[in-house]
Design an enzyme around this catalytic site. Structure first.
Site, PDB file in Angstrom:
ATOM      1  N   ILE A   5      72.864-113.352 -44.453  1.00 51.46           N
ATOM      2  CA  ILE A   5      71.611-112.404 -44.234  1.00 51.46           C
ATOM      3  C   ILE A   5      71.591-111.450 -45.355  1.00 51.46           C
ATOM      4  O   ILE A   5      70.694-110.622 -45.244  1.00 51.46           O
ATOM      5  CB  ILE A   5      71.642-112.075 -42.956  1.00 51.46           C
ATOM      6  CG1 ILE A   5      73.139-111.146 -42.617  1.00 51.46           C
ATOM      7  CG2 ILE A   5      71.449-113.165 -42.031  1.00 51.46           C
ATOM      8  CD1 ILE A   5      72.866-110.460 -41.250  1.00 51.46           C
ATOM      9  N   HIS A   6      72.631-111.262 -46.140  1.00 47.03           N
ATOM     10  CA  HIS A   6      72.455-110.231 -47.311  1.00 47.03           C
ATOM     11  C   HIS A   6      72.985-110.931 -48.618  1.00 47.03           C
ATOM     12  O   HIS A   6      73.751-111.879 -48.676  1.00 47.03           O
ATOM     13  CB  HIS A   6      73.718-109.374 -46.861  1.00 47.03           C
ATOM     14  CG  HIS A   6      73.455-107.918 -47.700  1.00 47.03           C
ATOM     15  ND1 HIS A   6      73.923-107.719 -48.848  1.00 47.03           N
ATOM     16  CD2 HIS A   6      72.711-106.813 -47.429  1.00 47.03           C
ATOM     17  CE1 HIS A   6      73.694-106.711 -49.431  1.00 47.03           C
ATOM     18  NE2 HIS A   6      72.847-105.956 -48.569  1.00 47.03           N
TER      19      HIS A   6
ATOM     20  N   LYS B 168      63.796-110.284 -55.295  1.00 47.88           N
ATOM     21  CA  LYS B 168      65.131-110.205 -55.655  1.00 47.88           C
ATOM     22  C   LYS B 168      65.868-111.512 -55.385  1.00 47.88           C
ATOM     23  O   LYS B 168      66.759-111.812 -56.105  1.00 47.88           O
ATOM     24  CB  LYS B 168      66.098-109.174 -54.949  1.00 47.88           C
ATOM     25  CG  LYS B 168      65.624-107.876 -55.341  1.00 47.88           C
ATOM     26  CD  LYS B 168      66.246-106.875 -54.328  1.00 47.88           C
ATOM     27  CE  LYS B 168      67.837-106.878 -54.583  1.00 47.88           C
ATOM     28  NZ  LYS B 168      68.836-105.804 -53.922  1.00 47.88           N
TER      29      LYS B 168
ATOM     30  N   ASP C  92      72.028-116.284 -30.714  1.00 50.57           N
ATOM     31  CA  ASP C  92      71.194-117.139 -30.089  1.00 50.57           C
ATOM     32  C   ASP C  92      71.699-117.962 -28.762  1.00 50.57           C
ATOM     33  O   ASP C  92      71.314-117.638 -27.609  1.00 50.57           O
ATOM     34  CB  ASP C  92      70.041-118.069 -30.537  1.00 50.57           C
ATOM     35  CG  ASP C  92      69.228-117.014 -31.439  1.00 50.57           C
ATOM     36  OD1 ASP C  92      68.128-116.682 -30.739  1.00 50.57           O
ATOM     37  OD2 ASP C  92      68.960-117.050 -32.643  1.00 50.57           O
TER      38      ASP C  92
ATOM     39  N   ARG D  87      62.412-121.388 -42.847  1.00 52.70           N
ATOM     40  CA  ARG D  87      62.659-121.338 -41.496  1.00 52.70           C
ATOM     41  C   ARG D  87      61.187-121.015 -40.747  1.00 52.70           C
ATOM     42  O   ARG D  87      60.798-120.082 -40.804  1.00 52.70           O
ATOM     43  CB  ARG D  87      63.602-120.384 -41.123  1.00 52.70           C
ATOM     44  CG  ARG D  87      64.073-120.372 -39.297  1.00 52.70           C
ATOM     45  CD  ARG D  87      65.240-119.750 -39.188  1.00 52.70           C
ATOM     46  NE  ARG D  87      65.047-118.110 -39.278  1.00 52.70           N
ATOM     47  CZ  ARG D  87      66.201-117.358 -38.772  1.00 52.70           C
ATOM     48  NH1 ARG D  87      67.394-117.867 -38.101  1.00 52.70           N
ATOM     49  NH2 ARG D  87      66.249-116.180 -39.136  1.00 52.70           N
TER      50      ARG D  87
ATOM     51  N   ASP E  94      99.005-141.705 -46.986  1.00 48.73           N
ATOM     52  CA  ASP E  94      98.382-142.848 -46.729  1.00 48.73           C
ATOM     53  C   ASP E  94      96.573-142.734 -46.673  1.00 48.73           C
ATOM     54  O   ASP E  94      96.313-141.640 -47.240  1.00 48.73           O
ATOM     55  CB  ASP E  94      98.727-143.140 -45.054  1.00 48.73           C
ATOM     56  CG  ASP E  94      98.408-142.296 -44.006  1.00 48.73           C
ATOM     57  OD1 ASP E  94      97.683-141.441 -44.234  1.00 48.73           O
ATOM     58  OD2 ASP E  94      98.487-142.458 -43.042  1.00 48.73           O
TER      59      ASP E  94
ATOM     60  N   TYR F 243      68.997-116.395 -46.015  1.00 47.60           N
ATOM     61  CA  TYR F 243      67.792-116.026 -45.418  1.00 47.60           C
ATOM     62  C   TYR F 243      67.257-114.859 -45.896  1.00 47.60           C
ATOM     63  O   TYR F 243      67.720-113.788 -46.088  1.00 47.60           O
ATOM     64  CB  TYR F 243      67.919-115.720 -43.894  1.00 47.60           C
ATOM     65  CG  TYR F 243      68.489-116.884 -42.866  1.00 47.60           C
ATOM     66  CD1 TYR F 243      67.495-117.951 -42.888  1.00 47.60           C
ATOM     67  CD2 TYR F 243      69.585-117.001 -42.104  1.00 47.60           C
ATOM     68  CE1 TYR F 243      67.789-118.870 -41.935  1.00 47.60           C
ATOM     69  CE2 TYR F 243      70.021-118.141 -41.343  1.00 47.60           C
ATOM     70  CZ  TYR F 243      69.129-118.985 -41.326  1.00 47.60           C
ATOM     71  OH  TYR F 243      69.290-120.179 -40.453  1.00 47.60           O
TER      72      TYR F 243
END
Length: 329
Positions: A254-255, A59, A188, A103, A302, A48
């Site tokens: 997130i980083h 970046k 959430d 998103r 198997d 994200y």
């Protein structure tokens, strides 16, 4: 494409077009009959990037993450939503990630229509992450809008399972056209249910298992939760390995420092690849002799084990390992 009352009404009509699914690259492997590897695509880290912060966008353009997800939702403050939309098209166009997504804000937030008006103009968009999906109709709405845009031939949907209602309705959500992944959002989910987080994560085991199992039942990818303690690499790796063991195919990050660790954890280890190669070789040799199950290192092999081995080899192959060459050594 400007979304108007007419296009919104059209979006609410039943679907008549079949979903566009993310396509796997051609494999050099020749798996056993009946083994479906179509949901094996490379989306180990979903990274994200808040689309309101130009420094972070810049970046991200060279990020090695399998999927860079430009965020218009939780990572953007309410008073910066418009600014973020103004940057998203150039961010998508500039990213060199294998998969580029956005998103959007959740349906009913009041921001989702403006988000979709903008992102569906992009020629670089691969996937839309729809957060807080609680019913198939949420996905159907976005799906119709995609089908009425120039993005209809390529864009898929990641459905965010973030509430108890979303978890209860997960099967109907998984059946929706264009969905190619289910994603679990732990924070959430806890906020919705009142669950108390613990370091051992036992309180999330049921929900994560349901998301992973349902995704595989419908041949979708399963994306695991964010590690919020993003500076603790040990916790990150522990969570990522646990997610891979539970059947998740990738994880949200997130980083940028989390990307490499996560992608390594969702890549079959050298030991797993070596064992898979031996299993597949043994299967091929015994199949040529008309034999089914066989012995390898004192353990019965198997068909379910053979299928596991082919799945491991396919995942490694997607990550760039020449598994056909290793099989032929």
């Amino acid at each position: 494409m400007l979304l108007t009352t007419r296009t919104i009404a059209a979006a609410l009509r039943p679907a008549t077009l079949r979903a566009a699914r993310s396509k796997s690259t051609t494999s050099a492997l020749a798996p056993v009959p009946g083994l479906d590897l179509s949901n094996e695509r490379l989306r180990r880290a979903v990274f994200y990037v808040p689309c309101s912060e130009e420094r972070k966008i810049q970046k991200s353009l060279g990020s090695a993450a399998d999927c860079v997800m430009y965020d218009l939702e939780d990572g953007v403050s309410l008073n910066r939503k418009g600014h973020a939309r103004g940057l998203v098209l150039s961010a998508l166009a500039g990213s060199r990630a294998r998969s580029r997504g956005v998103r959007i804000n959740s349906l009913g937030s009041g921001f989702e229509m403006d988000d979709l008006n903008v992102v569906l103009q992009s020629d670089a968009l691969d996937v839309i992450m729809v957060p807080k999906v609680e019913r198939a109709a949420d996905v159907h709405f976005v799906q119709r809008l995609i089908e009425g845009s120039k993005a209809r031939d390529r864009v898929t949907i990641i459905a965010g399972i973030e509430t108890a209602r979303g978890l209860v309705n997960i099967q109907e959500i998984a059946r929706a056209d264009r969905v190619d992944a289910l994603l679990f959002a732990a924070e959430d989910y806890c906020a919705d249910t009142g669950i108390v987080r613990t370091p051992g994560r036992r309180e999330l085991h049921y929900a994560r298992s349901v998301v992973s199992t349902t995704a595989h039942a419908f041949r979708l990818q399963a994306i695991d939760m964010v590690t919020m303690d993003f500076r603790n690499a040990e916790v990150l790796r522990e969570e990522a390995r646990e997610g891979a063991e539970m059947g998740f195919t990738g994880k949200q990050v997130i980083h940028p420092a989390q990307v490499d660790d996560v992608q390594q954890c969702f890549m079959p280890t050298a030991e797993a690849r070596a064992r898979a190669v031996r299993i597949v070789r043994g299967y091929q040799q015994h199949y040529a002799l008309g034999k089914g199950a066989f012995d390898l290192d004192g353990k019965a092999i198997d068909m379910p084990v053979v299928k596991w081995a082919y799945r491991m080899l396919r995942r490694a192959e997607l990550a760039g390992v020449d598994m056909a060459a290793e099989l032929n050594e």
